[in-house]
Design a protein around this motif. Structure first.
Motif, PDB file in Angstrom:
ATOM      1  N   ILE A 178       2.565   2.247  11.541  1.00 52.38           N
ATOM      2  CA  ILE A 178       1.163   1.979  11.890  1.00 52.38           C
ATOM      3  C   ILE A 178       0.346   1.720  10.616  1.00 52.38           C
ATOM      4  N   ALA A 179       0.631   2.490   9.563  1.00 54.49           N
ATOM      5  CA  ALA A 179      -0.077   2.305   8.279  1.00 54.49           C
ATOM      6  C   ALA A 179       0.156   0.891   7.755  1.00 54.49           C
ATOM      7  N   ARG A 180       1.390   0.426   7.855  1.00 56.90           N
ATOM      8  CA  ARG A 180       1.714  -0.930   7.383  1.00 56.90           C
ATOM      9  C   ARG A 180       1.005  -1.985   8.236  1.00 56.90           C
ATOM     10  N   LEU A 181       0.993  -1.769   9.545  1.00 53.96           N
ATOM     11  CA  LEU A 181       0.342  -2.744  10.440  1.00 53.96           C
ATOM     12  C   LEU A 181      -1.155  -2.830  10.158  1.00 53.96           C
ATOM     13  N   MET A 182      -1.779  -1.675   9.846  1.00 52.04           N
ATOM     14  CA  MET A 182      -3.217  -1.703   9.524  1.00 52.04           C
ATOM     15  C   MET A 182      -3.452  -2.457   8.211  1.00 52.04           C
ATOM     16  N   ARG A 183      -2.581  -2.246   7.241  1.00 52.95           N
ATOM     17  CA  ARG A 183      -2.723  -2.945   5.954  1.00 52.95           C
ATOM     18  C   ARG A 183      -2.579  -4.457   6.159  1.00 52.95           C
ATOM     19  N   ASN A 184      -1.669  -4.860   7.038  1.00 54.36           N
ATOM     20  CA  ASN A 184      -1.499  -6.288   7.336  1.00 54.36           C
ATOM     21  C   ASN A 184      -2.750  -6.891   7.958  1.00 54.36           C
ATOM     22  N   ARG A 185      -3.560  -6.030   8.595  1.00 53.54           N
ATOM     23  CA  ARG A 185      -4.825  -6.500   9.185  1.00 53.54           C
ATOM     24  C   ARG A 185      -5.990  -6.279   8.231  1.00 53.54           C
ATOM     25  N   ALA A 226       0.875  -1.180   0.000  1.00 52.28           N
ATOM     26  CA  ALA A 226       0.000   0.000   0.000  1.00 52.28           C
ATOM     27  C   ALA A 226       0.910   1.226   0.000  1.00 52.28           C
ATOM     28  N   ASP A 227       0.304   2.406  -0.170  1.00 54.75           N
ATOM     29  CA  ASP A 227       1.092   3.645  -0.108  1.00 54.75           C
ATOM     30  C   ASP A 227       1.177   4.058   1.361  1.00 54.75           C
ATOM     31  N   PHE A 228       2.121   3.437   2.081  1.00 52.56           N
ATOM     32  CA  PHE A 228       2.199   3.642   3.536  1.00 52.56           C
ATOM     33  C   PHE A 228       2.474   5.103   3.906  1.00 52.56           C
ATOM     34  N   ASN A 229       3.344   5.756   3.132  1.00 48.09           N
ATOM     35  CA  ASN A 229       3.665   7.150   3.449  1.00 48.09           C
ATOM     36  C   ASN A 229       2.462   8.058   3.222  1.00 48.09           C
ATOM     37  N   GLY A 230       1.729   7.769   2.134  1.00 45.39           N
ATOM     38  CA  GLY A 230       0.525   8.568   1.831  1.00 45.39           C
ATOM     39  C   GLY A 230      -0.528   8.422   2.918  1.00 45.39           C
ATOM     40  N   ILE A 231      -0.755   7.175   3.340  1.00 43.70           N
ATOM     41  CA  ILE A 231      -1.749   6.903   4.405  1.00 43.70           C
ATOM     42  C   ILE A 231      -1.293   7.577   5.700  1.00 43.70           C
ATOM     43  N   ALA A 232       0.001   7.460   5.994  1.00 45.13           N
ATOM     44  CA  ALA A 232       0.555   8.036   7.231  1.00 45.13           C
ATOM     45  C   ALA A 232       0.315   9.543   7.268  1.00 45.13           C
ATOM     46  N   GLU A 233       0.561  10.178   6.138  1.00 46.34           N
ATOM     47  CA  GLU A 233       0.407  11.636   6.068  1.00 46.34           C
ATOM     48  C   GLU A 233      -1.055  12.037   6.228  1.00 46.34           C
ATOM     49  N   LYS A 234      -1.910  11.318   5.514  1.00 42.90           N
ATOM     50  CA  LYS A 234      -3.336  11.661   5.529  1.00 42.90           C
ATOM     51  C   LYS A 234      -3.950  11.519   6.914  1.00 42.90           C
ATOM     52  N   TYR A 235      -3.542  10.462   7.646  1.00 48.39           N
ATOM     53  CA  TYR A 235      -4.187  10.197   8.948  1.00 48.39           C
ATOM     54  C   TYR A 235      -3.306  10.565  10.141  1.00 48.39           C
ATOM     55  N   GLN A 236      -2.204  11.255   9.863  1.00 44.53           N
ATOM     56  CA  GLN A 236      -1.309  11.702  10.952  1.00 44.53           C
ATOM     57  C   GLN A 236      -0.848  10.533  11.835  1.00 44.53           C
ATOM     58  N   ASP A 289     -10.308   4.325   2.483  1.00 44.44           N
ATOM     59  CA  ASP A 289     -10.522   5.429   3.426  1.00 44.44           C
ATOM     60  C   ASP A 289     -11.591   5.142   4.469  1.00 44.44           C
ATOM     61  N   GLU A 290     -12.694   4.568   4.021  1.00 40.69           N
ATOM     62  CA  GLU A 290     -13.814   4.335   4.958  1.00 40.69           C
ATOM     63  C   GLU A 290     -13.390   3.381   6.080  1.00 40.69           C
ATOM     64  N   ALA A 291     -12.735   2.282   5.678  1.00 36.26           N
ATOM     65  CA  ALA A 291     -12.313   1.274   6.660  1.00 36.26           C
ATOM     66  C   ALA A 291     -11.233   1.832   7.591  1.00 36.26           C
ATOM     67  N   ILE A 292     -10.287   2.593   7.031  1.00 31.73           N
ATOM     68  CA  ILE A 292      -9.200   3.156   7.848  1.00 31.73           C
ATOM     69  C   ILE A 292      -9.784   4.144   8.863  1.00 31.73           C
ATOM     70  N   ASP A 293     -10.694   4.997   8.377  1.00 34.82           N
ATOM     71  CA  ASP A 293     -11.295   5.995   9.257  1.00 34.82           C
ATOM     72  C   ASP A 293     -12.082   5.324  10.391  1.00 34.82           C
ATOM     73  N   PHE A 294     -12.840   4.276  10.032  1.00 36.48           N
ATOM     74  CA  PHE A 294     -13.631   3.563  11.040  1.00 36.48           C
ATOM     75  C   PHE A 294     -12.708   2.869  12.046  1.00 36.48           C
ATOM     76  N   TYR A 295     -11.609   2.294  11.539  1.00 31.29           N
ATOM     77  CA  TYR A 295     -10.656   1.593  12.407  1.00 31.29           C
ATOM     78  C   TYR A 295     -10.026   2.552  13.412  1.00 31.29           C
ATOM     79  N   LEU A 296      -9.654   3.740  12.913  1.00 30.28           N
ATOM     80  CA  LEU A 296      -8.962   4.700  13.786  1.00 30.28           C
ATOM     81  C   LEU A 296      -9.917   5.505  14.663  1.00 30.28           C
TER      82      LEU A 296
END
Length: 574
Positions: A26-33, A11-21, A38-45
């Protein structure tokens, strides 16, 4: 031997990291799960109680609510019939409290594990008929009680089923024909015609959804609904963790929020249980529920009656709560002792027998209490990494429980020799069965003849999130890992690895000599404190022999006498 592999999901780990601060780690660990998009990441966080789905999306929920609302208004007698495990007990409590809060004439009944077995049976219905009960509502059971519900209906009862188990089916010409019980309403997200978006709820969560809808439909204020959440969501959390549901989607919200409420619980019984088991409420997490509080709640249903655990939840004053909590803790302590004895005997049998090399282990422990067969099977499965059945002598014939490994579909394999059983049921990873004593050997032989597991299937697979060199490990990262909590099935604790580490001064200590401590040094000379809680003697032997090893670990902060140090908790070593 274990097989280690690193999850290489992209995944674009740096892009996700920047977008969600968050950090790219952490971005990589979420992708592994498998948290993707966006919807799933936002709900997860950021998911909150407000984001949970409306219970009315469940098939038959409207019908169940209408029936109960009418019965409450008419003052009819309602009985909640639950199950004897942690999910069933909490689901029973949720329905009882919820209905009572709406002024219902409500009581409860829970089957006895040994006398009644699982779920609704004719005896429970006869008991309800004798007590002039008008309506039965089930929780955490009922979806498979076809004949029992038909019997209740013939006797003029109204029956509402709430459950979360799979719907039984028959296969005809390769088509599944689902068998729904003839209840007045059947609320179960696993119904093929149920469009509820999240299927992974436990029985207590389904019961909670029903109560919440009932409150709203009955015109309760938003404040009263919030009070309901505060008083019952902790029970949903306990049941979700205790019934080992996947901590994804709605379950993460239920558990996250429920644990917050549990830290300052108003429930006398739960408060007393946490005190008497020494739970550190300020740092309460899924571990305490899964391995300390949960087993005590389950111990009632295992060794005595689950009604004890329900009494604890219903305790009205501190004195009663303290007595009941101490009883359950004592029951669990003796359950632990019995389990240890059972595991030792099982290992002795396996090690001294010709079936030590069987692909599927079938261990017969006639004297073992049938309620702990499943726990022992789980422990043996972990030790030998083989599908395992533990059989015990029941009141009539032999009863047993099985626990499986990823590559072996236990229920499907048992279905291939179903003629051997008087009764069996289960799913891919766990099962229960009854058979005649003289068929124990036949079963061992047959289930092994049917097994076709490869060498690779019987290798424990360790999925590593990523390599994490020592310089990356700091307090900031450890603090950030908390974002991923609560940890549990489906949302495991991150697992990091590093190779070619030098082991310095390994030693065993602790009053039970069950902790190993050492320092680990990487090739650049960076050192970390480390601790291991597994089979410490074996580990120490390897360390003294090898000195340069690979480890998987999870970083933590250890606080001792006001001093904070970073420490790695070792999980696996090679």
């Amino acid at each position: 031997m274990e097989k280690w592999f690193v999850a290489m999901k992209k995944a674009d780990f740096n892009g996700i990291a920047e977008k969600y601060q968050i950090s790219p780690i952490i971005a990589r660990l979420m992708r592994n799960r498998d948290v993707i998009g966006d919807e799933a990441i936002d709900f997860y966080l950021n998911g909150t109680v407000e984001d949970l789905y409306d219970g009315l999306l469940m098939k038959d929920m409207d019908r169940a609510v209408d029936i109960l609302k009418e019965k409450i208004e008419e003052g009819k007698k309602i009985r909640v019939i639950g199950d004897y495990d942690i999910d069933g007990v909490n689901a029973t409590y949720i329905l009882q409290q919820g209905l009572a809060g709406l002024g219902a004439d409500v009581d409860t009944d829970i089957p006895d594990r040994i006398k009644d077995g699982y779920g609704l049976n004719q005896m429970l219905i006869d008991r309800a008929l004798e007590d002039d009960v008008d309506t039965i509502i089930t929780c955490d059971n009922g979806i498979a009680a076809m004949n029992e519900i038909a019997y209740g209906k013939e006797n003029g009862m109204t029956i509402v089923v709430t459950d979360h188990h799979e719907v039984p089916y028959l296969e005809e010409n390769g088509e599944k024909k689902y068998l729904l019980p003839p209840a007045d309403a059947v609320v179960d997200p696993h119904r093929a015609d149920c469009e509820y978006p999240f299927k992974g709820l436990c029985g207590a969560a389904v019961a909670y959804k029903l109560v919440e809808v009932l409150y709203r439909v009955s015109g309760k204020s938003e404040q009263e609904v919030e009070h309901l959440q505060e008083s019952l969501m902790e029970n949903v959390a306990i049941a979700t963790i205790g019934d080992v549901m996947d901590l994804v989607g709605e379950n993460r919200v239920f558990v996250k929020k429920g644990l917050e409420f549990l830290k300052t619980t108003k429930n006398e019984g739960l408060h007393a249980l946490m005190q008497c088991t020494g739970v550190d409420t300020a740092n309460l997490n899924t571990y305490h529920v899964g391995f300390v509080i949960g087993p005590c709640i389950n111990a009632g249903g295992r060794l005595d009656t689950a009604k004890r655990a329900l009494e604890l939840l219903n305790a009205s004053n501190r004195r009663e709560a303290v007595t009941l909590a101490a009883d359950l803790k004592e029951l669990n302590d003796s359950r632990k002792e019995m389990t240890e004895e059972g595991v030792e005997e099982a290992v002795r049998q396996i090690e001294s027998s010709s079936w030590k090399d069987d692909q599927v282990l079938v261990v017969y422990l006639p004297e073992c209490h049938e309620s702990i067969a499943g726990i022992i099977a789980g422990r043996i499965k972990e030790r030998y990494y083989r599908p395992t059945f533990v059989l015990t002598r029941g009141e009539s014939g032999v009863k047993g429980s099985g626990r499986s490994i990823e590559a072996y579909d236990m229920f499907a394999e048992m279905s291939r020799c179903r003629e051997l059983f008087t009764k069996f049921g289960g799913h891919k990873l766990a099962a229960g069965l009854s058979l005649e004593e003289e068929k124990v050997e036949v079963f061992r032989k047959r289930i092994n003849e049917l097994a076709d597991l490869t060498e690779e299937d019987l290798q424990m697979k360790v999925s590593i999130d990523m390599r994490l060199p020592f310089p990356y490990i700091n307090e900031e990262l450890i603090h950030e890992l908390k974002i991923l909590e609560p940890f549990g099935k489906g949302n495991g604790k991150p697992l990091f690895a590093e190779s070619k580490l030098r082991v310095i001064q390994p030693r065993i200590f602790g009053k039970n000599r069950n902790v190993l401590k050492c320092r680990l040094e990487d090739q650049q000379g960076n050192q970390m404190e480390a601790v291991y809680f597994g089979e410490v003697e074996d580990c120490l032997q390897q360390m003294e022999k090898k000195q340069i090893m690979s480890f998987t670990y999870y970083p933590t902060v250890n606080e001792y006498m006001g001093k904070r140090t970073i420490q790695l908790t070792i999980v696996n070593y090679q």
